[in-house]
Design an enzyme around this catalytic site. Structure first.
Site, short mmCIF file in Angstrom:
data_model
loop_
_atom_site.label_atom_id
_atom_site.label_comp_id
_atom_site.label_asym_id
_atom_site.label_seq_id
_atom_site.Cartn_x
_atom_site.Cartn_y
_atom_site.Cartn_z
N GLY A 99 45.76 46.05 29.48
CA GLY A 99 45.65 46.07 30.83
C GLY A 99 46.71 45.34 31.61
O GLY A 99 46.49 44.41 32.24
N ALA A 134 48.00 44.46 37.62
CA ALA A 134 48.25 43.20 38.50
C ALA A 134 47.85 42.04 37.74
O ALA A 134 48.42 41.07 37.50
CB ALA A 134 47.30 43.45 39.76
N ASN A 167 34.94 44.08 49.32
CA ASN A 167 35.55 45.29 48.61
C ASN A 167 35.08 46.53 49.15
O ASN A 167 35.70 47.48 49.78
CB ASN A 167 35.38 45.33 47.22
CG ASN A 167 36.51 44.44 46.45
OD1 ASN A 167 37.72 45.01 46.30
ND2 ASN A 167 36.31 43.05 46.45
N LYS A 181 31.46 34.18 42.67
CA LYS A 181 32.91 35.39 43.24
C LYS A 181 32.15 36.45 43.66
O LYS A 181 32.74 37.21 44.37
CB LYS A 181 33.69 35.52 42.00
CG LYS A 181 34.89 36.34 42.47
CD LYS A 181 35.95 36.77 41.36
CE LYS A 181 37.17 37.47 41.97
NZ LYS A 181 38.16 38.04 41.11
#
Length: 311
Positions: free
Chosen positions: A7, A10, A193, A185
């Site tokens: 993966g 980013a 989000n 978090k």
């Protein structure tokens, strides 16, 4: 230390590059970006200094690796259509540690069940970063990471990874209770989000410039804290105020969920909301604001199916 990043978008591109700077030998699995990464590496634009991460080796899949590595770093999105266990299995040997740098709560269990004899290291990245093109990563702000052995404690591998990151200038904390850190978090992820998508594309600053949206952000945060407490993971009393204050100081930022939605990619609805909502139901904790966001995001995805798969 031999590390394989699965993966290399980013998150994988940024932290894989930093681990290489710290002295690790880092290879990557790059699917859609394979040609770009082979030719030019991964270019990272960062306020801490731009750099180019040139992986030791580049693969199209973990099945090409040939021999197990010391650590598999999973930087993939947490999506039902991404079979993390199958994708990493060829690179996992008896002594391989699996490092999960992913969003959400309850995301470690499927991997831990598939690899019961391997060390699972869970990590949370507090960073504003996005993939800006093939083999290109844009780091906007922050970068701190918290890592810890799952489900609790620490280990020599976790300490070694932290040392590599710190050598590269990345603030890294080794936690003995990383599951609680995941809940912390989620206090940020669960409101910002979904609201960024459902508001029509608001940045973090735009959300907090609206009194009504700020009230909604706070309400969702308080619900996450209530579920965490009921699950035996009580968070600090000031966590909501602190998260909002820190976000006000942040460079205006489009959330990862918003970037995925705008690009026609699947969103991490289950990892960021669904898992927590189901836990709330099991624990009989009312979470009406989270339930509403979860239902609306589900309806939005049904009406606007993702156009692109995640690479």
């Amino acid at each position: 230390m031999d590390i394989l990043v699965v993966g290399a978008g980013a998150i994988g591109g940024y932290y894989g590059g930093r681990l290489a700077q710290g002295g690790a030998r880092v290879s990557v699995v790059a699917r859609s970006d394979y040609e770009a990464v082979v030719q030019d590496g991964i270019a990272v634009e960062s306020p801490a200094g731009d750099f180019v991460f040139r992986p030791h080796r580049v693969f199209r899949s973990a099945s090409e690796v040939g021999a197990p590595v010391d650590v598999v770093l999973v930087g993939l999105k947490v999506l039902p259509q991404i079979p993390v266990v199958d994708l990493i299995r060829p690179a996992v040997g008896p002594s391989t540690a699996i490092l999960l740098i992913q969003n959400g709560v309850g995301i470690e269990r499927p991997v831990a069940e598939a690899f019961p004899h391997n060390e699972i290291i869970s990590a949370l990245a507090f960073i504003c970063v996005s993939r800006s093109g093939p083999g290109r990563v844009c780091h906007q702000d922050y970068g701190r990471i918290v890592i810890g052995r799952y489900p609790q404690g620490t280990s020599r591998t976790a300490e070694a990874l932290a040392d590599l990151l710190q050598k590269a200038g990345v603030p890294c904390q080794v936690s003995t209770d990383v599951v609680t850190d995941r809940w912390q978090k989620l206090v940020w992820n669960a409101p910002f989000n979904p609201i960024s998508v459902l508001s029509g594309g608001a940045s973090t600053r735009e959300m907090l410039e609206s009194e009504e949206m700020t009230r909604l952000v706070r309400a969702v945060m308080e619900e996450v804290c209530a579920v965490a407490s009921a699950a035996g993971r009580a968070l600090a009393d000031d966590v909501v105020d602190r998260m909002i204050a820190d976000t006000r100081k942040m460079t205006p930022y489009k959330t990862s969920m918003l970037l995925d939605y705008e690009a026609g990619r699947p969103m991490e609805v289950e990892a960021i909301l669904g898992n927590a909502v189901r836990m709330a139901r099991d624990l009989a904790v009312p979470v009406p604001h989270m339930e509403t966001l979860y239902a609306l995001l589900g309806a939005l995805e049904q009406r606007n199916p993702p156009r692109a798969s995640r690479s």
